[in-house]
Design an enzyme around this catalytic site. Structure first.
Site, mmCIF file in Angstrom:
data_model
loop_
_atom_site.group_PDB
_atom_site.id
_atom_site.type_symbol
_atom_site.label_atom_id
_atom_site.label_comp_id
_atom_site.label_asym_id
_atom_site.label_seq_id
_atom_site.Cartn_x
_atom_site.Cartn_y
_atom_site.Cartn_z
ATOM 1 N N THR A 42 -4.766 -7.222 26.113
ATOM 2 C CA THR A 42 -5.227 -8.530 25.649
ATOM 3 C C THR A 42 -4.941 -9.582 26.726
ATOM 4 O O THR A 42 -4.256 -9.323 27.704
ATOM 5 C CB THR A 42 -4.538 -8.934 24.337
ATOM 6 O OG1 THR A 42 -3.116 -9.006 24.546
ATOM 7 C CG2 THR A 42 -4.836 -7.924 23.242
ATOM 8 N N MET B 194 -5.801 -2.156 18.233
ATOM 9 C CA MET B 194 -6.255 -0.780 18.045
ATOM 10 C C MET B 194 -5.960 -0.244 16.653
ATOM 11 O O MET B 194 -6.232 0.915 16.362
ATOM 12 C CB MET B 194 -5.604 0.132 19.095
ATOM 13 C CG MET B 194 -5.910 -0.260 20.529
ATOM 14 S SD MET B 194 -7.680 -0.515 20.849
ATOM 15 C CE MET B 194 -8.319 1.127 20.493
ATOM 16 N N HIS C 263 4.614 -12.378 16.046
ATOM 17 C CA HIS C 263 4.937 -11.273 16.950
ATOM 18 C C HIS C 263 6.359 -11.418 17.488
ATOM 19 O O HIS C 263 6.979 -12.477 17.366
ATOM 20 C CB HIS C 263 3.947 -11.219 18.122
ATOM 21 C CG HIS C 263 2.609 -10.668 17.754
ATOM 22 N ND1 HIS C 263 1.587 -11.459 17.259
ATOM 23 C CD2 HIS C 263 2.119 -9.403 17.792
ATOM 24 C CE1 HIS C 263 0.528 -10.705 17.013
ATOM 25 N NE2 HIS C 263 0.822 -9.463 17.323
ATOM 26 N N LYS D 82 6.282 -11.182 23.426
ATOM 27 C CA LYS D 82 4.828 -11.239 23.600
ATOM 28 C C LYS D 82 4.454 -12.457 24.432
ATOM 29 O O LYS D 82 4.864 -13.580 24.130
ATOM 30 C CB LYS D 82 4.114 -11.274 22.252
ATOM 31 C CG LYS D 82 2.586 -11.224 22.375
ATOM 32 C CD LYS D 82 1.921 -11.005 21.027
ATOM 33 C CE LYS D 82 0.410 -11.007 21.146
ATOM 34 N NZ LYS D 82 -0.092 -9.924 21.997
ATOM 35 N N GLY E 83 -4.649 -11.866 20.826
ATOM 36 C CA GLY E 83 -6.051 -11.484 20.921
ATOM 37 C C GLY E 83 -6.641 -11.161 19.559
ATOM 38 O O GLY E 83 -7.826 -11.407 19.301
ATOM 39 N N THR E 84 -5.821 -10.619 18.659
ATOM 40 C CA THR E 84 -6.305 -10.286 17.320
ATOM 41 C C THR E 84 -6.624 -11.550 16.532
ATOM 42 O O THR E 84 -7.626 -11.611 15.809
ATOM 43 C CB THR E 84 -5.268 -9.446 16.571
ATOM 44 O OG1 THR E 84 -5.009 -8.254 17.312
ATOM 45 C CG2 THR E 84 -5.761 -9.074 15.182
#
Length: 230
Positions: free
Chosen positions: A63, A88, A118, A122, A128-129
Site C-alpha cells: 500500500t 488481501m 492499526h 504502520k 489503503g483499505t
C-alpha cells in the site's frame, strides 16, 4: 499447506531464516508461476521490470503507492497480468460488497464515516483499505461526495456529501476497519477485524492461484470474490 511451492524470495537485507532460497536482488531467480509482493512502494520499479522481462504475473499487496506508481502499474498491466489490492483479506472484500449495497439503499439520507485502526508501526495513513472503501462509496453514489480527513480546525457543521476518514494508531493491533452509516434514529455499523496477519497471506495465495494463466490486465480481489461466487 495450501498446495504451493515457494520457488524463491527476495530480501535486500540478505536474511537467511526462510526455508527456501533467498536472493538480495532479482537477478538469478529461478522460474516461477507468479510473484507475490508484500514490501514497499519504492520497490515497485524493480518488481515491474523483472515481471515484464519474465512475462510473470504479480500480486501487488503493498500500500501507499503514489499516483505515478499507480500509473506505472496500469501501464505494465497492458503487457502482463497484475492483481493489486490494498487489503488481501477476503473478509474485507465481503465488507466492501456489503458497503456497496448499503450505499445504494442508505447513501442519500445517511452520513458515512470510515474509521481504521492499526498498530503503531504502520507508516501510511489513512490505510489503503480505508481509501478503497471510500472509493467504493464514490463509485456507488456517483459525484457529490468528498473525503474529510479528520476534523481538526474545522469550525463548521458536517456538510452534505462529507465522508469522514479517520486513522487510529497504537499498540500491536493487526487492523480494524469500520464503516458507519448514521441516519435519523438509527445507525448501521460494518466492522472487519483482522486478528493476525496470516489471513493476508491466505488471501494472497488465493489471488496468486486466480492470476496464474490469466491474460494481461489489471485485476483486484473483487475479481477473486466474483469468481468464488460464480
Amino acid at each position: 499447506e495450501k498446495g504451493f511451492e515457494v520457488a524463491a524470495g527476495v530480501d535486500r537485507a540478505g536474511e537467511t531464516y526462510a526455508g527456501f532460497p533467498l536472493f538480495p536482488h532479482f537477478e538469478g531467480l529461478p522460474a516461477a508461476d507468479v510473484l507475490i509482493d508484500f514490501s514497499r512502494p519504492d520497490a515497485l520499479p524493480e518488481i515491474l521490470a523483472f515481471c515484464r522481462s519474465r512475462r510473470l504475473p504479480a500480486v501487488l499487496c503493498t500500500t501507499g503507492y503514489t499516483d505515478v506508481e499507480l500509473a506505472s502499474i496500469h501501464k505494465a498491466s497492458q503487457e502482463i497480468p497484475l492483481l493489486r489490492s490494498a487489503n488481501m483479506s477476503l473478509g474485507v472484500h465481503v465488507l466492501e460488497q456489503m458497503m456497496a449495497l448499503a450505499c445504494k439503499v442508505l447513501g442519500e439520507g445517511y452520513d458515512i464515516e470510515i474509521v481504521e485502526r492499526h498498530h503503531r508501526m504502520k507508516a501510511d495513513s489513512p490505510s489503503g483499505t480505508a481509501l478503497m472503501l471510500y472509493d467504493t462509496a464514490r463509485r456507488e453514489m456517483g459525484g457529490g461526495i468528498k473525503p474529510v480527513y479528520g476534523r481538526y480546525g474545522r469550525m463548521e457543521q458536517r456538510q452534505p456529501g462529507d465522508v469522514g476518514i479517520h486513522a487510529v494508531r497504537g499498540g500491536s493491533m493487526t487492523g480494524e476497519h469500520e464503516v458507519g452509516f448514521y441516519g435519523e434514529g438509527e445507525q448501521l455499523l460494518l466492522i472487519h477485524r483482522a486478528e493476525n496477519r496470516s489471513l493476508f497471506a491466505q488471501g494472497a495465495l488465493k489471488a496468486g492461484r486466480f492470476l496464474a494463466g490469466k491474460p494481461a490486465g489489471l485485476y483486484s480481489m473483487r475479481d477473486v470474490v466474483a469468481q468464488m461466487l460464480a
